[in-house]
Scaffold this active site. Structure first.
Site, PDB file in Angstrom:
ATOM      1  N   SER A   1     -16.469 -29.511 -10.924  1.00  0.00           N
ATOM      2  CA  SER A   1     -16.770 -30.171  -9.642  1.00  0.00           C
ATOM      3  C   SER A   1     -17.703 -31.344  -9.883  1.00  0.00           C
ATOM      4  O   SER A   1     -17.823 -31.832 -11.022  1.00  0.00           O
ATOM      5  CB  SER A   1     -17.366 -29.170  -8.653  1.00  0.00           C
ATOM      6  OG  SER A   1     -17.388 -29.713  -7.353  1.00  0.00           O
ATOM      7  N   ASN A   2     -18.354 -31.827  -8.872  1.00  0.00           N
ATOM      8  CA  ASN A   2     -19.270 -32.978  -8.986  1.00  0.00           C
ATOM      9  C   ASN A   2     -20.332 -32.863  -7.890  1.00  0.00           C
ATOM     10  O   ASN A   2     -20.232 -32.004  -7.016  1.00  0.00           O
ATOM     11  CB  ASN A   2     -18.469 -34.289  -8.880  1.00  0.00           C
ATOM     12  CG  ASN A   2     -17.768 -34.377  -7.542  1.00  0.00           C
ATOM     13  OD1 ASN A   2     -18.388 -34.483  -6.498  1.00  0.00           O
ATOM     14  ND2 ASN A   2     -16.431 -34.303  -7.564  1.00  0.00           N
ATOM     15  N   PRO A   3     -21.350 -33.721  -7.915  1.00  0.00           N
ATOM     16  CA  PRO A   3     -22.493 -33.517  -6.989  1.00  0.00           C
ATOM     17  C   PRO A   3     -22.296 -34.017  -5.557  1.00  0.00           C
ATOM     18  O   PRO A   3     -23.264 -34.083  -4.793  1.00  0.00           O
ATOM     19  CB  PRO A   3     -23.622 -34.323  -7.651  1.00  0.00           C
ATOM     20  CG  PRO A   3     -23.091 -34.867  -8.915  1.00  0.00           C
ATOM     21  CD  PRO A   3     -21.619 -34.804  -8.878  1.00  0.00           C
TER      22      PRO A   3
END
Ligand code: PMT
Length: 410
Positions: free
Chosen positions: A211-213
């Site tokens: 995923s990512n922030p």
């Protein structure tokens, strides 16, 4: 003065018994002219100055005067009016009417309707200048303001009784303008908007994912502001901790595949504008392990596969058509922000790329503010502010393109 937009809005006009009651007709006319619906309640005293038939003719609906008239089809009319209202305007608000509103009276159609209101109320006082200066009147007006009601006017000038000073009803155009401002802009009313927001999660095994922030703040701000401006908004959101934005239909998804399917379903129902603010994973693990992966030597490598590119897919299918929806992408870049945004503009065939430099303070992931460049084929504009302000600026940029591409009827 520019035409005011009241499209899809209902204004309940509460008319008090003063000489300025005839000017309330013009207020009603301006709302109707702006595409809004007007419903009118009058105090019995107001009907001595202007007949209810006049307001009925302007609004195209019966006027509430007598709460207890069994002949009227407005039984419980005060509640119906209060429920339908996006805004109430009290004009003219006489000294007596202001005092009765302050006291919470419910002794006629106007005061009872106002008691049941939950929408914003705009009060336009009008009375003799000596009465306006009276401490009781000033206290009552201050109490209404303290309760969250809005006040426009009165203006200074020559009054009907010959006195000169403050007390004249604000100009009807000023009252209508204040009302339009309170209602907010409705320049996207009737437009179908699809927004993506947040990250996607691409599962590795039952306990891990790629995923990512992204927090969703930027995309949610676009969805919320578009809904506030009257659009019919579908927000397709990856996992976030944010509450659903008011007025938007929210479809929650996890993976890029699910996001692509949800966008296609929303687009199939009709779409004037797509805004891709989501940080969609470009890759997913090719295989999802059915059980938690062990730290087995020799199994450190994760084989990845591409996810569908949602924006590029829409661009390939729709861009270039004369009535194509407006396509807006975001670009999260760490270097060569503008050059990379221009690349994406071409590659994904969109109308606008909103480029943000991630990693810069006060911009990009998770921050409440953003600093972006709006990059189109022939323009470049830099915008900085809260994500809500940036969202408004993006929608402002889009609006004329939307109007050209898909002109509204009427
Ligand atoms: O959510 P926040 O914490 O508020 O942070 C906001 C943000 C930084 C995530 C947002 O402002 C932003 O830049 N979103 C896009 C991030 C991104 O994924 O950029 P990209 O350069 O990888 O993708 C370009 C465009 O293609 C984006 O519109 C993206 O939604 C879209 N895309 C990308 C990959 C893919 N498989 N499908 C897509 O539709």
């Amino acid at each position: 003065m520019a035409r005011m937009n009241f499209r899809n809005r209902t204004v309940v006009l509460c008319v008090g018994g003063g000489i300025a009651a005839y000017k309330a007709c013009e207020v009603a006319r301006l709302v109707v002219k702006g595409g809004g619906t007007v419903r009118v309640a009058m105090t019995p005293a107001a009907t001595r100055f202007v007949g209810p038939l006049t307001f009925q003719a302007i609004s195209g609906a019966p006027v509430l005067v007598d709460l207890l008239d069994p002949a009227t089809d407005l039984a419980y009319g005060h509640l119906g009016l209060a429920r339908s209202a996006d805004l109430a305007i009290v004009a003219p608000a006489t000294a007596d009417l202001i005092a009765r509103i302050r006291a919470g009276m419910g002794d006629d159609g106007v005061t009872t309707t106002l008691l049941a209101m939950t929408c914003p109320v705009l009060v336009a006082p009008a009375m003799n200048t000596r009465m306006w200066a009276n401490a009781a009147v000033q206290e009552n007006v201050a109490a209404l303001r303290a309760r969250g009601m809005h006040v426009v006017g009165p203006e200074a000038g020559e009054l009907a009784d010959g006195d000169v000073g403050e007390g004249r009803l604000a100009d009807p155009a000023q009252i209508a303008l204040a009302a339009a401002r309170l209602l907010g802009r409705q320049d996207l009313s009737g437009r179908r908007v699809v927004v993506t927001a947040g990250p996607t999660r691409e599962p590795i095994d039952p306990v891990r994912f790629i995923s990512n922030p992204s927090t969703g703040k930027m995309g949610y701000a676009v969805a919320a502001r578009a809904a506030r401006r009257g659009a019919d908004v579908t927000l397709v959101s990856g996992p976030t901790a944010l509450a659903d934005p008011a007025g938007a239909r929210v479809v929650r998804v996890e993976t890029a595949e699910e996001m692509a399917r949800a966008v296609d379903a929303a687009a199939a129902a009709g779409m004037d504008l797509f805004v891709g603010a989501a940080a969609v994973s470009d890759y997913r693990p090719r295989e999802v392990a059915p059980q938690k992966r062990k730290k087995t030597p020799g199994e450190e490598t994760l084989v990845l596969a591409r996810t569908p590119d949602i924006l590029a897919g829409l661009g390939a299918r729709l861009a270039g058509r004369p009535d194509a929806p407006v396509l807006v992408g975001f670009a999260a870049e760490t270097e060569e922000v503008i050059a990379n945004a221009r690349e994406k503009l071409k590659a994904k065939r969109c109308d606008l790329v909103v480029a943000n430099k991630v990693g810069a303070p006060g911009a990009g992931f998770a921050s409440d503010t953003n600093r972006v460049a709006l990059v189109s084929s022939d323009e470049l504009a830099e915008i900085e502010g809260t994500k809500e302000q940036v969202a408004e600026a993006i929608l402002d940029w889009i609006l004329p393109v939307l109007e050209t591409r898909r002109p509204r009827d009427g």
